[in-house]
Design an enzyme around this catalytic site. Sequence first.
Site, PDB file in Angstrom:
ATOM      1  N   ASP A  58       4.145  19.740  20.816  1.00  0.00           N
ATOM      2  CA  ASP A  58       3.270  18.721  21.392  1.00  0.00           C
ATOM      3  C   ASP A  58       2.426  18.192  20.250  1.00  0.00           C
ATOM      4  O   ASP A  58       1.965  18.968  19.405  1.00  0.00           O
ATOM      5  CB  ASP A  58       2.391  19.330  22.494  1.00  0.00           C
ATOM      6  N   HIS A 114       1.719  16.441   9.809  1.00  0.00           N
ATOM      7  CA  HIS A 114       1.301  17.523  10.703  1.00  0.00           C
ATOM      8  C   HIS A 114       2.530  18.305  11.190  1.00  0.00           C
ATOM      9  O   HIS A 114       2.508  19.514  11.305  1.00  0.00           O
ATOM     10  CB  HIS A 114       0.516  16.928  11.872  1.00  0.00           C
TER      11      HIS A 114
HETATM   12  P1  IMP Z   1       5.023  13.819  21.180  1.00  0.00           P
HETATM   13  O1  IMP Z   1       4.320  15.121  21.059  1.00  0.00           O
HETATM   14  O2  IMP Z   1       6.222  13.735  20.260  1.00  0.00           O
HETATM   15  O3  IMP Z   1       5.312  13.417  22.593  1.00  0.00           O
HETATM   16  O4  IMP Z   1       4.008  12.705  20.625  1.00  0.00           O
HETATM   17  C1  IMP Z   1       2.875  12.316  21.343  1.00  0.00           C
HETATM   18  C2  IMP Z   1       2.294  11.027  20.812  1.00  0.00           C
HETATM   19  O5  IMP Z   1       1.450  11.310  19.698  1.00  0.00           O
HETATM   20  C3  IMP Z   1       3.313  10.017  20.288  1.00  0.00           C
HETATM   21  O6  IMP Z   1       3.806   9.202  21.314  1.00  0.00           O
HETATM   22  C4  IMP Z   1       2.460   9.223  19.310  1.00  0.00           C
HETATM   23  O7  IMP Z   1       1.707   8.275  19.990  1.00  0.00           O
HETATM   24  C5  IMP Z   1       1.522  10.281  18.741  1.00  0.00           C
HETATM   25  N1  IMP Z   1       2.100  10.867  17.510  1.00  0.00           N
HETATM   26  C6  IMP Z   1       2.562  12.133  17.350  1.00  0.00           C
HETATM   27  N2  IMP Z   1       3.032  12.323  16.102  1.00  0.00           N
HETATM   28  C7  IMP Z   1       2.880  11.147  15.474  1.00  0.00           C
HETATM   29  C8  IMP Z   1       3.207  10.690  14.158  1.00  0.00           C
HETATM   30  O8  IMP Z   1       3.771  11.406  13.309  1.00  0.00           O
HETATM   31  N3  IMP Z   1       2.886   9.416  13.881  1.00  0.00           N
HETATM   32  C9  IMP Z   1       2.303   8.577  14.779  1.00  0.00           C
HETATM   33  N4  IMP Z   1       2.005   8.929  16.005  1.00  0.00           N
HETATM   34  C10 IMP Z   1       2.279  10.208  16.370  1.00  0.00           C
END
Ligand code: IMP
Length: 195
Positions: free
Chosen positions: A68, A176
């Site tokens: 997440d 990250h």
């Molecule tokens: P998930 O955990 O992959 O669902 O990411 C959740 C949300 O966090 C994504 O839809 C982005 O909006 C934001 N996010 C997470 N990682 C990144 C990144 O590396 N770059 C930019 N946005 C990120």
Amino acid sequence: MNTIVVATSNPGKIKEYQTLFPNFLVQSLKDVHYEKEIEENGTTFEENALAKAKQVSKDLGIPVIADDSGLEVDALHGRPGIFSARYAGDHNDEQNNVKLLEEMMGITDRTAQFVCVIALYFPDGKYYLSRGICKGEIVNTPKGKNGFGYDPCFYLKAYHKTMAELPMAEKNKISHRAKALNQLKELVYENFSDK
Ligand code: IMP
């Protein structure tokens, strides 16, 4: 060969994890025909990653990885945080960025961080959590075409570039997600060198 399932439909993530676990067959939810909805109603990245990994691991009886991630902005008291994907609606990167820059208008403290938490859950209830953080600043004007999500709005002082201006290979070294992956790798080597 033993199987690890990664709770994602992103083929890029599957590849990354396959490298991390060469002695396991790493499969996506689609590969194992897992179609049940995955609950995500925790209040932290850790709770969400763990809940996803636990649900699928309990259902399938094999080890499962889930992650997440999101953006935490200091001046917004950590928002959008776990709601990053749905900040301005449903998974619309462009609208999310517009909303972010509107909220940040006139605010001088621009510091922020990307956070990624990875959970590895075993059917016997044992689990591991790793967390990676990448610090930066929110720009006034988005820049760059690489990456996804908030990358065009996220400025990295050391590179004089936004995350979206960095080539993917560079982002993958400092992100990250990369940091959380490396930490998980250390945990795996410490605890599962025999697997
Ligand atoms: P998930 O955990 O992959 O669902 O990411 C959740 C949300 O966090 C994504 O839809 C982005 O909006 C934001 N996010 C997470 N990682 C990144 C990144 O590396 N770059 C930019 N946005 C990120």
